[in-house]
Scaffold this motif. Structure first.
Motif, PDB file in Angstrom:
ATOM      1  N   THR A 141       0.845  -1.195   0.000  1.00 53.89           N
ATOM      2  CA  THR A 141       0.000   0.000   0.000  1.00 53.89           C
ATOM      3  C   THR A 141       0.875   1.238   0.000  1.00 53.89           C
ATOM      4  O   THR A 141       1.756   1.380   0.851  1.00 53.89           O
ATOM      5  N   LYS A 142       0.640   2.116  -0.955  1.00 53.36           N
ATOM      6  CA  LYS A 142       1.409   3.360  -1.047  1.00 53.36           C
ATOM      7  C   LYS A 142       0.445   4.524  -1.061  1.00 53.36           C
ATOM      8  O   LYS A 142      -0.555   4.520  -1.770  1.00 53.36           O
ATOM      9  N   TRP A 143       0.735   5.523  -0.249  1.00 57.80           N
ATOM     10  CA  TRP A 143      -0.132   6.697  -0.156  1.00 57.80           C
ATOM     11  C   TRP A 143       0.247   7.729  -1.232  1.00 57.80           C
ATOM     12  O   TRP A 143      -0.557   8.068  -2.095  1.00 57.80           O
ATOM     13  N   ILE A 144       1.487   8.205  -1.199  1.00 58.39           N
ATOM     14  CA  ILE A 144       1.974   9.164  -2.207  1.00 58.39           C
ATOM     15  C   ILE A 144       2.913   8.394  -3.123  1.00 58.39           C
ATOM     16  O   ILE A 144       4.134   8.344  -2.908  1.00 58.39           O
ATOM     17  N   GLY A 145       2.344   7.761  -4.129  1.00 50.49           N
ATOM     18  CA  GLY A 145       3.085   6.824  -4.969  1.00 50.49           C
ATOM     19  C   GLY A 145       4.309   7.408  -5.630  1.00 50.49           C
ATOM     20  O   GLY A 145       5.376   6.786  -5.676  1.00 50.49           O
ATOM     21  N   ARG A 146       4.216   8.621  -6.157  1.00 56.31           N
ATOM     22  CA  ARG A 146       5.344   9.211  -6.886  1.00 56.31           C
ATOM     23  C   ARG A 146       6.545   9.473  -5.984  1.00 56.31           C
ATOM     24  O   ARG A 146       7.668   9.608  -6.471  1.00 56.31           O
ATOM     25  N   VAL A 147       6.310   9.543  -4.691  1.00 58.94           N
ATOM     26  CA  VAL A 147       7.410   9.704  -3.725  1.00 58.94           C
ATOM     27  C   VAL A 147       7.856   8.354  -3.188  1.00 58.94           C
ATOM     28  O   VAL A 147       9.066   8.072  -3.097  1.00 58.94           O
ATOM     29  N   GLU A 148       6.901   7.508  -2.849  1.00 59.74           N
ATOM     30  CA  GLU A 148       7.213   6.268  -2.143  1.00 59.74           C
ATOM     31  C   GLU A 148       7.777   5.174  -3.053  1.00 59.74           C
ATOM     32  O   GLU A 148       8.573   4.354  -2.598  1.00 59.74           O
ATOM     33  N   ARG A 149       7.377   5.149  -4.311  1.00 59.90           N
ATOM     34  CA  ARG A 149       7.889   4.102  -5.208  1.00 59.90           C
ATOM     35  C   ARG A 149       9.399   4.212  -5.433  1.00 59.90           C
ATOM     36  O   ARG A 149      10.130   3.227  -5.255  1.00 59.90           O
ATOM     37  N   PRO A 150       9.931   5.389  -5.827  1.00 56.53           N
ATOM     38  CA  PRO A 150      11.391   5.474  -5.996  1.00 56.53           C
ATOM     39  C   PRO A 150      12.166   5.273  -4.695  1.00 56.53           C
ATOM     40  O   PRO A 150      13.256   4.696  -4.699  1.00 56.53           O
ATOM     41  N   LEU A 151      11.596   5.743  -3.573  1.00 54.61           N
ATOM     42  CA  LEU A 151      12.274   5.545  -2.291  1.00 54.61           C
ATOM     43  C   LEU A 151      12.304   4.075  -1.903  1.00 54.61           C
ATOM     44  O   LEU A 151      13.285   3.595  -1.315  1.00 54.61           O
ATOM     45  N   ALA A 152      11.252   3.343  -2.239  1.00 59.38           N
ATOM     46  CA  ALA A 152      11.227   1.903  -1.961  1.00 59.38           C
ATOM     47  C   ALA A 152      12.300   1.182  -2.765  1.00 59.38           C
ATOM     48  O   ALA A 152      12.925   0.233  -2.272  1.00 59.38           O
ATOM     49  N   ARG A 153      12.524   1.626  -4.008  1.00 61.75           N
ATOM     50  CA  ARG A 153      13.597   1.015  -4.811  1.00 61.75           C
ATOM     51  C   ARG A 153      14.962   1.318  -4.202  1.00 61.75           C
ATOM     52  O   ARG A 153      15.839   0.442  -4.137  1.00 61.75           O
ATOM     53  N   LEU A 154      15.154   2.537  -3.732  1.00 62.09           N
ATOM     54  CA  LEU A 154      16.420   2.893  -3.087  1.00 62.09           C
ATOM     55  C   LEU A 154      16.606   2.123  -1.779  1.00 62.09           C
ATOM     56  O   LEU A 154      17.736   1.820  -1.386  1.00 62.09           O
ATOM     57  N   GLY A 155      15.489   1.801  -1.133  1.00 58.48           N
ATOM     58  CA  GLY A 155      15.551   1.105   0.144  1.00 58.48           C
ATOM     59  C   GLY A 155      16.134  -0.287   0.072  1.00 58.48           C
ATOM     60  O   GLY A 155      16.465  -0.881   1.110  1.00 58.48           O
ATOM     61  N   LYS A 156      16.294  -0.823  -1.137  1.00 55.88           N
ATOM     62  CA  LYS A 156      16.902  -2.141  -1.287  1.00 55.88           C
ATOM     63  C   LYS A 156      18.402  -2.117  -0.996  1.00 55.88           C
ATOM     64  O   LYS A 156      19.023  -3.161  -0.821  1.00 55.88           O
ATOM     65  N   ILE A 157      18.980  -0.916  -0.959  1.00 57.08           N
ATOM     66  CA  ILE A 157      20.400  -0.780  -0.606  1.00 57.08           C
ATOM     67  C   ILE A 157      20.553  -1.012   0.896  1.00 57.08           C
ATOM     68  O   ILE A 157      19.873  -0.377   1.710  1.00 57.08           O
ATOM     69  N   ASP A 158      21.439  -1.916   1.269  1.00 49.98           N
ATOM     70  CA  ASP A 158      21.629  -2.256   2.681  1.00 49.98           C
ATOM     71  C   ASP A 158      22.076  -1.044   3.495  1.00 49.98           C
ATOM     72  O   ASP A 158      22.934  -0.256   3.063  1.00 49.98           O
ATOM     73  N   MET A 159      21.486  -0.891   4.679  1.00 46.47           N
ATOM     74  CA  MET A 159      21.861   0.127   5.657  1.00 46.47           C
ATOM     75  C   MET A 159      21.711   1.558   5.130  1.00 46.47           C
ATOM     76  O   MET A 159      22.354   2.479   5.633  1.00 46.47           O
ATOM     77  N   LEU A 160      20.863   1.742   4.116  1.00 45.61           N
ATOM     78  CA  LEU A 160      20.705   3.086   3.559  1.00 45.61           C
ATOM     79  C   LEU A 160      20.137   4.049   4.602  1.00 45.61           C
ATOM     80  O   LEU A 160      20.564   5.209   4.684  1.00 45.61           O
ATOM     81  N   SER A 161      19.177   3.575   5.402  1.00 44.37           N
ATOM     82  CA  SER A 161      18.570   4.460   6.397  1.00 44.37           C
ATOM     83  C   SER A 161      19.602   4.961   7.401  1.00 44.37           C
ATOM     84  O   SER A 161      19.594   6.140   7.791  1.00 44.37           O
ATOM     85  N   VAL A 162      20.514   4.081   7.809  1.00 42.93           N
ATOM     86  CA  VAL A 162      21.558   4.476   8.753  1.00 42.93           C
ATOM     87  C   VAL A 162      22.491   5.500   8.112  1.00 42.93           C
ATOM     88  O   VAL A 162      22.865   6.499   8.743  1.00 42.93           O
ATOM     89  N   CYS A 163      22.858   5.266   6.859  1.00 42.54           N
ATOM     90  CA  CYS A 163      23.739   6.203   6.155  1.00 42.54           C
ATOM     91  C   CYS A 163      23.094   7.576   6.025  1.00 42.54           C
ATOM     92  O   CYS A 163      23.739   8.606   6.272  1.00 42.54           O
ATOM     93  N   VAL A 164      21.826   7.601   5.646  1.00 48.07           N
ATOM     94  CA  VAL A 164      21.118   8.875   5.509  1.00 48.07           C
ATOM     95  C   VAL A 164      21.042   9.583   6.857  1.00 48.07           C
ATOM     96  O   VAL A 164      21.269  10.797   6.958  1.00 48.07           O
ATOM     97  N   ALA A 165      20.728   8.822   7.908  1.00 50.54           N
ATOM     98  CA  ALA A 165      20.618   9.407   9.246  1.00 50.54           C
ATOM     99  C   ALA A 165      21.953  10.003   9.692  1.00 50.54           C
ATOM    100  O   ALA A 165      21.993  11.099  10.277  1.00 50.54           O
ATOM    101  N   LEU A 166      23.050   9.316   9.417  1.00 50.65           N
ATOM    102  CA  LEU A 166      24.371   9.832   9.800  1.00 50.65           C
ATOM    103  C   LEU A 166      24.722  11.099   9.025  1.00 50.65           C
ATOM    104  O   LEU A 166      25.309  12.034   9.583  1.00 50.65           O
ATOM    105  N   VAL A 167      24.366  11.141   7.750  1.00 52.58           N
ATOM    106  CA  VAL A 167      24.603  12.349   6.952  1.00 52.58           C
ATOM    107  C   VAL A 167      23.802  13.516   7.523  1.00 52.58           C
ATOM    108  O   VAL A 167      24.315  14.642   7.653  1.00 52.58           O
ATOM    109  N   VAL A 168      22.545  13.254   7.875  1.00 52.71           N
ATOM    110  CA  VAL A 168      21.698  14.298   8.470  1.00 52.71           C
ATOM    111  C   VAL A 168      22.289  14.770   9.796  1.00 52.71           C
ATOM    112  O   VAL A 168      22.317  15.975  10.089  1.00 52.71           O
TER     113      VAL A 168
END
Length: 359
Positions: A141-168
């Motif tokens: 289930t996707k609410w804002i598809g044009r945002v969530e679909r590409p982010l879901a594809r990027l999410g397949k990269i291991d530990m991406l959330s941790v990397c983004v959080a550290l950059v922030v």
């Protein structure tokens, strides 16, 4: 159903308002009421997120959440947490911090304000990880598809959330934290404080969420064979118990603590009195807990499929607000409105979807 779920919240409201009047006269009645409304408005998204997690637990652990959990929420975060902040930041003994809170409220508020960068960094990073792990997961289930679909594809990269959080976190430390607030004519660089506190928030999330996920997955494997053998496919999910439930409960408490940061800090804009603060925020916390259980028992998250999405977007916004507040003051009304608006939009989208499906 409504009375059964909220009866304790109503009772706590009556006791809290009466307690406020007995403690500091009729003027305290309005202060306690304002603080309760402030806590509810700032933490409504907390109820939606908690409901999504709480529905995984069995009946026993749901009761623990409402009993032991509410004691931790009210007495731990709304009463003891402000004292601990002052005790640690000012290097005072806890009893000295309590004495200061009751006798020199202006100085007490000043010390809490000084500790805000570390609080905001810890809570901001914890909440940011929740948002990132949600938005980077590929969901049916996707609410804002044009945002969530590409982010879901990027999410397949291991530990991406941790990397983004550290950059922030690094960006926050090098921007909002390096331009320090002025205290007594001296500029204090908060970058190191923000880095350490933010890293602590990130590690806390990884440890608690990781342990919860580990025991949940193991429980599902252990019971998977039994469920496969049931006629008609059995249950669609496993009601967590044992260690899996314990770490999920622990995760809920840390999550609630992170949501509480803005409410506790915002309460100082209303009053410096820790007794009135505990009464008002405690009433609000009780309503949030009752609302969480109500959402679970009514199956609201299943009926309104975008509600959880809206709550997670609100979490992302709150994380951003906390990090920005390290340098800039953000009005609590703005914080509350962001969450309510996002959840309201998600609710309306769910209603429209239900109508279209029914039609």
């Amino acid at each position: 159903m409504l009375w059964k779920t909220f009866r304790w919240a109503f009772a706590v409201t009556a006791v809290g308002l009466v307690g406020g009047v007995l403690y500091d006269g009729w003027a305290a009645l309005g202060i306690v009421a304002i603080l309760a409304v402030l806590e509810i408005s700032l933490s409504f998204d907390n109820a939606v997120i908690n409901a999504g997690i709480l529905k995984k637990l069995n009946a026993f652990w749901q009761r623990i959440f409402l009993t032991v959990g509410i004691l931790i929420a009210v007495f731990g975060m709304r009463l003891l947490f402000p004292v601990v902040i002052v005790s640690v930041s000012a290097r005072l003994a806890p009893q000295e911090a309590v004495h200061l809170a009751l006798t020199d409220k202006e100085r007490y508020q000043e010390l809490v304000t000084d500790a805000h960068p570390s609080i905001a960094a810890f809570g901001g990073m914890f909440l940011l990880m929740i948002f990132l792990d949600f938005i980077l997961e590929d969901r049916a289930t996707k609410w804002i598809g044009r945002v969530e679909r590409p982010l879901a594809r990027l999410g397949k990269i291991d530990m991406l959330s941790v990397c983004v959080a550290l950059v922030v976190l690094l960006a926050t430390a090098m921007t909002f934290a390096t331009q320090a607030h002025q205290h007594g004519g001296h500029h204090a660089d908060k970058a190191q404080t923000v880095l350490v506190s933010g890293a602590a928030g990130l590690v806390t999330y990884l440890v608690v969420h990781g342990l919860s996920g580990f025991f949940e997955a193991r429980l599902e494997r252990e019971q998977g064979g039994e469920e496969d053998g049931e006629a008609g496919g059995g249950r669609s999910g496993v009601a967590l118990a044992g260690r899996a439930a314990f770490f999920t409960f622990l995760y809920l408490e840390v999550l609630d603590a992170s949501f509480s940061f803005d409410g506790v800090i915002g309460a100082f804009a209303v009053t410096n009195d820790i007794v009135l603060m505990a009464l008002g925020l405690g009433i609000g916390a009780m309503y949030i807990r009752s609302l969480t259980v109500y959402l679970v028992r009514q199956g609201t998250l299943d009926d309104y499929v975008y509600l959880e999405h809206g709550a997670h977007y609100a979490i992302g916004a709150l994380a951003a607000v906390l990090l920005v507040s390290i340098r800039y003051e953000v009005n609590d009304i703005v914080t509350g409105l962001i969450g309510v608006t996002l959840i309201g939009a998600a609710f309306w989208s769910s209603v429209r979807l239900n109508r279209a499906t029914a039609g």
